[in-house]
Structure formats: structure tokens, C-alpha cells
Design an enzyme around this catalytic site. Structure first.
Site, mmCIF file in Angstrom:
data_model
loop_
_atom_site.group_PDB
_atom_site.id
_atom_site.type_symbol
_atom_site.label_atom_id
_atom_site.label_comp_id
_atom_site.label_asym_id
_atom_site.label_seq_id
_atom_site.Cartn_x
_atom_site.Cartn_y
_atom_site.Cartn_z
ATOM 1 N N ARG A 260 0.867 -1.185 0.000
ATOM 2 C CA ARG A 260 0.000 0.000 0.000
ATOM 3 C C ARG A 260 0.900 1.230 0.000
ATOM 4 O O ARG A 260 1.432 1.622 1.033
ATOM 5 C CB ARG A 260 -0.880 -0.031 1.261
ATOM 6 N N HIS A 264 -3.742 4.465 4.394
ATOM 7 C CA HIS A 264 -4.898 3.550 4.410
ATOM 8 C C HIS A 264 -6.096 4.230 3.753
ATOM 9 O O HIS A 264 -6.733 3.682 2.864
ATOM 10 C CB HIS A 264 -5.217 3.146 5.846
ATOM 11 N N TYR A 273 3.686 5.498 11.710
ATOM 12 C CA TYR A 273 3.952 4.094 12.046
ATOM 13 C C TYR A 273 4.867 3.356 11.075
ATOM 14 O O TYR A 273 5.184 2.209 11.283
ATOM 15 C CB TYR A 273 2.626 3.333 12.207
#
Lengths: 363, 324
Positions: A260, A264, A273
């Protein structure tokens, strides 16, 4: 995956790959694909166009025109490869990120935007496209795909279903139940897991201690890991799994190993993160760049072709934007529509009262 | 006329639906060879085959989720949830998927799925076998919720539910499965969303559904001996609610007691009380009172006789209504 290298950079050895990140065509003992030059160019065009739609949608969200958008950036090959493997009779069950598959199923991109703009919760006819509505509760659609496949069995039809989900979804009970159901009923379904390495902020290690494709063996059907950034391999592996399903050989789990590249959703901030190195490493495996390199090297396309596709993408982006902005806001009456198939007295009463109330402001 | 138990009447209704429409499927745990733990599906697999009467793996979410998929393919699945307390693993599929797909598709999709749930207590069972979860479902837009109370209704309502194009939660009062009454197998029943006057009366209205209809009828019979004329309405459909019949009755009698096994607090009776207060305010001689379960988990079976509304508690509440 080693602990000191960025995530997924060392390609796992069992990966099915037909096109390297450098655009070299390679052989695999179990999978092959024969495509005409025109078909290869067409795949390239699909990849570029869906990335452009995605880019436009992100921009629209940033400008306040969409409430949220779930970007497919980096997953174009997994979606176009698997989507182009489907026949008209096959039925796809997407998550909320399958914009590339929607493209393959001829769903107008503006329909997808309508959902994220908030004019409706879906709004296309799944039967018209054999592409089900986006499902937001993680993993729920996998059971629908299996049930639909059980219907195909009962109809004696030459078709299969494909259930899309992500790495995070593999922890859901529904996904595991769908594996069990598909296995014991030998249902014609392909489970297509896009392992993009991240479930919002949670890395794969939070979901599984073994490679995801290996989960299949515990349920009694084959699992295969494919290079999710290789459109040839995704097409070949999915095509074979679908054919097996149609021929009564039961389900297959495909783990498309991908990344990805964006957040998100537009509400997410991946810098909290994950490290930038990871993204940089995966950029070298970009699904579009490798196909472009292949087309160039093999003289299957010239600069004129690439320019033409880019121009088409820009025009598509503009068109999608214009039509998104033109989407009419629904009338208040829409609140009460389509909740039930048949007449419902309570809803009729509430609608009538509310419309009377609203009409009071217009006097 | 044929004398049937409720379980057999439902069985006959299912059988007739399966004969009438080859798309009707029955699915659930133990519904095939065993015929269901209450034998409601007895003999169906033998007559209609394993493709139409499906013994499923033991996973309720899987039952509803795959039924949705089958419905999308044009089938009309009738799912059996073995006991009320086992529906909870399926609640996500029911609430987020089954109930929402017609709206999500702007009406393109219909989900003709029936979810049969044996409900209520009174059979001396262990935990999770005696619950009344109807309010969870009546609160969910997109679902229709019905409850049968007797064999004749069981026979007709299950067929109506299967014919309907909306998802339906179909409650069956398990302690009444063995009660017998006359069923006309050639009759067409009431429309699914209509209530029924189970006993006409002039002094007070009792509203009930499922297992409590019989309790209310017994209470009414006992009260008649004391000269009190109780009307009992079997609501049959909880969503939608046949408010027309309810309001007509309460306006006429001026008093109303709602009876259900589920806890009173934010139970279905709360909605009834609120609506009756709003629509019958000037006709009421006393507040709408409720009799039901306490705000406790369903008790161990040695305590259930204290928990469940019975004839005495119903009549005590009727007395309170008249004491205002």
C-alpha cells in the site's frame, strides 16, 4: 522477510513472478501466460488509467469534495491482473479499495466517488456488472462470495466468484468461516488476498505468524503467493484458479504480495507508524514502471503510445472530476427510499410526517 | 382442518413453500438428517435433497453470510438458528449486511432471506437457550420482524415470510412447539404485517406476541370468571407494527398492558407504550403498563418460573391498571 531490511523488499522465494521489477520476462514452472502485444498494451493502459482515477479522487478529497477516499496506489497490478482474469459470468465481491477491479467490470468511476462523496452508499447494480457493492465491514463479503458460488453450483453454471480482501481481514472470523464453507462445499470461489503489508497501522506480524497463502492448507485447499505488482503473474495465477473453480476443483487462496504505497485512507497518516525507506524500496517495484520497461525493451510500444495513454488518463481524470462535482445531492425523501423492497407502514408514516414538516419552511 | 403441533405446522409450511418454489432452500445446523433439534425441518432433506436442505458447518455468521450470497444468486434461503442465544455470532451479518444491501444498491438488490429463531424460555434449558432478542432486530432498519404464536399462524406466516422480498427475522416460541390446534392447510393466512385479535374484550387490551399470547389468553379466561372482559391482541408483526389495530383497541378499552418475556427496560413494550401514549392519550384511563423479564440475564432454569411473566403476574398488572 529479514528484520533489518525494509518490509517486503527481499522477495519471498515462493513468489510466482513472470515479470521482474526491472521489466524482464521470466518463466515459472506452474504458470505461464500468452498475451498479444495489444493485450499487453491494454493492461498497461488499464494500470495507468486506474492510477489516474485514484489520484484524482485523492485530490478531490483534499479539496473537500469527497468525505474520504481509500487509495489503491501500488495495488494496480493485483487488481487489474485479477480483474482481467474474470469472465463476464464470474462474480466479484470487493472490499472498498477495489477501484481497479471496478474498472475491469465497467463500473463508472463516478459511481465509486458517489459513495465517498456521500450521495449514496453504493448505488450501482451488482447484477449489471457482476461486481458486488463495496463492503466496509472487514471480511463480511467473503461469505457472500461463497454463498453466491454455492448458488452457481446449484445452477450448474460455468462460472466462479472471486472474493477480495486484505491481510488484516484474514484475522476476521468471517474470512475463516468462508474458507471452511468453501472447502467443505467445494465451492467455485477464488479468495484473492491483497497483502499490502499494512492494516492501517498494524503490520502483517500482528495478523499472522505464517505466510498468509499457507493458511489455505489448513482448510484443505491450495494457496499460492503471487507477486502482486506483476500484472502478468496476477492474471495468470487468477485465471488458473478461476478455471479450476469452474471445473469443480474447489477454492484457491491467492496471496498477492504487494504494498500500500499511500495511506490507508485520506484520513490516515502513515508517517506515524512506518519508515520512509520502506516506501522508497517498494517504489522500485512499481507495477506500472515495470510494465513500461517491458514494453520499451521489447519495442511493443513507443513514446507516442505512452504519451497517448497519459493524455487519455488526464482526460479521464478531468471527466471524472467534472462529473463528480455535478453529482446532485439527494433529496431528503431519499432517506426513506429502498430501505425495504415492499411497502412498510412505519416508514411511510415517518416519511409523510417529515416531508410535511419540511414543507412548513417553504410557505 | 388438521390438528397439528406448531413444529409440524411450520414443517408443513416449509414443505409447501419448497414445493411451490424450487429456489427455496433450508439451511442450518442439524436441519438435514436430524430434522432440526426441534424437528421443524423433519423429513425435508429426504424429500428435497441435500442441495436444498443444507446441513451447514457450525458457524452462525457463515449461515447468514452464505445465505446472503445465495439470495444474491436468486435463491430464497430459510436459515435456522438453532437457539436464540446462538444468533449473536451472526448479528454482524444480519445487521450490517442483510439489512442494508437493498439500500446500498438503491433498490437493485432484494434479499429474500428468512432467519428462523426459536425463542423464549420455559423449557428448563441451560444458558443461551431461552432468550428473547427481538428488540435488537426491531431496532434495525431494513429487517422485518415477526413472531408466530400458534400452529395456524405458524403454517401461514412461514409461507408469507418466504414469499416476501425483504429479509425477515422469524421468531418461533419454542415452548409452544408442541402445542396443538386446528390448521386449515388450504387457507391463506393474514398478511404478514397484520395483527390479530386473539380474543375480543371491552375492558382492557393485552398486547403480546409469540409465547406470551397463550399466557395472556389464559389470563383473560381466568379474569372472565371475575367478570373482567380482557381483549388480547397477538401483534404477529413487530416491525412493521400494526399500530392501527393497537390504537383502535386501546382507544376502545382505555387501558393497556404489554406482555413479553424480554426485559422490560428498553424492551419492545417501551416502544408500544410510547406510541400508545402519543396516539391514545385522551382515551387512556391509566398508563400503559408492562410485564416482562427483569433487568437481569436470563436466569438458571430453577429460577425461570420467577422470571417469566405468568398468568398471576399478568393479572396483577391488570389489577394495577384498574387501580389508577
Amino acid at each position: 522477510m529479514t528484520s533489518d531490511a525494509p518490509r517486503g523488499v527481499d522477495a519471498p522465494p515462493e513468489l510466482v513472478q513472470l515479470l521482474t521489477p526491472e521489466g524482464e520476462r521470466v518463466e515459472h514452472p506452474d504458470y505461464d501466460i500468452e498475451l498479444t502485444d495489444e493485450e499487453v498494451r491494454s493492461l498497461y493502459r488499464d494500470l495507468v488509467l486506474v492510477r489516474r482515477i485514484d489520484l484524482e479522487a485523492v485530490a478531490l478529497q483534499r479539496q473537500g469534495e469527497l468525505g474520504i477516499w481509500a487509495s489503491l496506489l501500488g495495488q494496480e497490478a493485483a487488481q487489474i491482473g485479477s480483474g482481467r482474469a474474470l469472465t463476464d459470468a464470474d462474480m466479484a465481491f470487493p472490499t472498498y479499495r477495489e477501484h481497479g477491479v471496478a474498472w475491469c467490470r465497467d463500473v463508472d468511476p463516478v459511481r465509486l466517488l458517489g459513495l465517498f462523496r456521500g450521495v449514496n452508499h453504493g448505488g450501482w447494480d451488482p447484477a449489471e456488472h457482476n461486481f458486488h457493492l463495496y463492503t466496509i465491514v472487514i471480511g463480511s463479503q467473503t461469505l457472500h462470495a461463497v454463498g453466491y458460488a454455492m448458488g452457481i453450483q446449484r445452477d450448474g453454471a460455468e462460472a466462479a466468484t472471486i472474493a477480495y480482501f486484505g491481510d488484516g481481514a484474514t484475522s476476521q472470523g468471517d474470512v475463516n468461516e468462508s474458507f471452511i464453507w468453501a472447502s467443505v462445499f467445494n465451492a467455485p470461489v477464488v479468495f484473492f488476498c491483497q497483502n499490502n503489508q499494512w492494516a492501517i497501522s498494524e503490520p502483517l506480524e500482528k495478523q499472522s505468524k505464517i505466510p498468509l497463502y499457507k493458511r489455505a492448507s489448513g482448510f484443505g485447499f491450495p494457496g499460492v503467493r503471487v507477486d502482486g505488482n506483476d500484472v502478468f503473474a496476477c492474471l495468470a495465477v487468477t485465471r488458473k484458479a478461476l478455471q479450476n473453480a469452474r471445473e469443480g476443483q474447489g477454492p484457491t487462496l491467492i496471496e498477492a504480495f504487494t504494498y500500500r504505497m499511500g495511506a490507508h485512507t485520506t484520513s490516515d497518516d502513515p508517517t506515524r507508524y512506518r519508515v520512509a525507506d520502506e516506501l522508497e524500496a517498494w517504489k522500485l517495484k512499481d507495477p506500472i514502471e515495470r510494465l513500461k520497461a517491458y514494453l520499451f525493451k521489447n519495442q511493443l510500444a513507443d513514446q507516442e503510445f505512452f504519451d497517448k495513454v497519459d493524455a487519455e488518463a488526464d482526460a479521464l481524470g478531468k471527466d471524472v472530476r467534472r462529473r463528480c462535482l455535478e453529482l446532485p445531492d439527494p433529496e431528503p425523501e431519499a432517506l426513506f427510499q429502498h430501505v425495504y423492497a415492499a411497502q412498510h407502514s412505519l416508514l411511510d408514516e415517518e416519511r409523510d410526517q417529515y416531508l410535511t414538516y419540511l414543507a412548513g419552511f417553504e410557505r | 382442518m388438521t390438528t397439528l403441533t406448531l413444529a409440524k405446522a411450520l414443517n408443513e409450511g416449509l414443505r409447501r413453500s419448497m414445493e411451490d418454489d424450487s429456489k427455496v432452500l433450508v439451511m442450518g445446523e442439524d436441519v438435514g438428517k436430524l430434522g432440526g433439534v426441534f424437528r421443524v425441518t423433519d423429513g425435508l432433506q429426504k424429500d428435497f435433497g441435500e442441495d436444498r436442505v443444507i446441513d451447514t458447518p457450525l458457524a452462525e455468521s457463515g449461515i447468514i453470510g452464505t445465505a446472503i450470497g445465495l439470495a444474491l444468486r436468486g435463491y430464497r434461503p430459510v436459515c435456522e438458528i438453532q437457539f436464540d442465544g446462538f444468533v449473536f455470532p451472526a448479528v454482524n451479518q444480519i445487521i450490517t449486511q442483510l439489512a442494508k444491501m437493498p439500500l446500498r444498491s438503491l433498490g437493485a438488490l432484494k434479499l429474500p432471506v428468512v432467519v428462523r429463531i426459536p425463542c423464549g424460555g420455559g423449557i428448563g434449558a441451560v444458558e443461551h437457550h431461552s432468550e428473547s432478542p427481538e428488540a435488537y432486530f426491531t431496532h434495525t432498519a431494513g429487517l422485518r420482524v415477526v413472531a408466530c404464536s400458534n400452529p395456524a399462524d405458524g403454517y401461514s406466516m412461514i409461507q408469507e415470510a418466504i414469499r416476501a422480498d425483504d429479509p425477515i427475522i422469524f421468531f418461533e416460541p419454542k415452548r409452544r412447539y408442541w402445542d396443538k390446534s386446528e390448521v386449515d392447510l388450504t387457507a391463506t393466512g393474514l398478511p404478514l404485517d397484520q395483527a390479530r385479535v386473539a380474543r375480543p374484550g371491552a375492558d382492557i387490551t393485552l398486547l403480546a406476541y409469540g409465547p406470551m399470547v397463550k399466557t395472556c389468553l389464559e389470563a383473560a379466561a381466568a379474569a372472565a370468571e371475575d367478570g373482567r372482559d380482557i381483549e388480547v391482541i397477538d401483534l404477529r408483526s413487530l416491525n412493521p407494527l400494526d399500530m392501527g389495530m393497537v390504537a383502535e383497541s386501546v382507544k376502545r378499552t382505555g387501558r393497556c398492558v404489554v406482555v413479553h418475556e424480554a426485559p422490560v427496560f428498553t424492551g419492545y413494550g417501551a416502544e408500544l407504550a410510547a406510541r400508545i401514549t402519543e396516539q391514545c392519550f385522551y382515551h387512556l384511563e391509566s398508563p400503559v403498563l408492562r410485564v416482562g423479564g427483569f433487568s437481569t440475564p436470563y436466569p438458571p432454569s430453577r429460577l425461570e418460573e420467577y422470571y417469566l411473566p405468568d398468568l398471576d403476574r399478568v393479572l396483577d398488572t391488570v389489577d394495577r391498571a384498574f387501580a389508577y
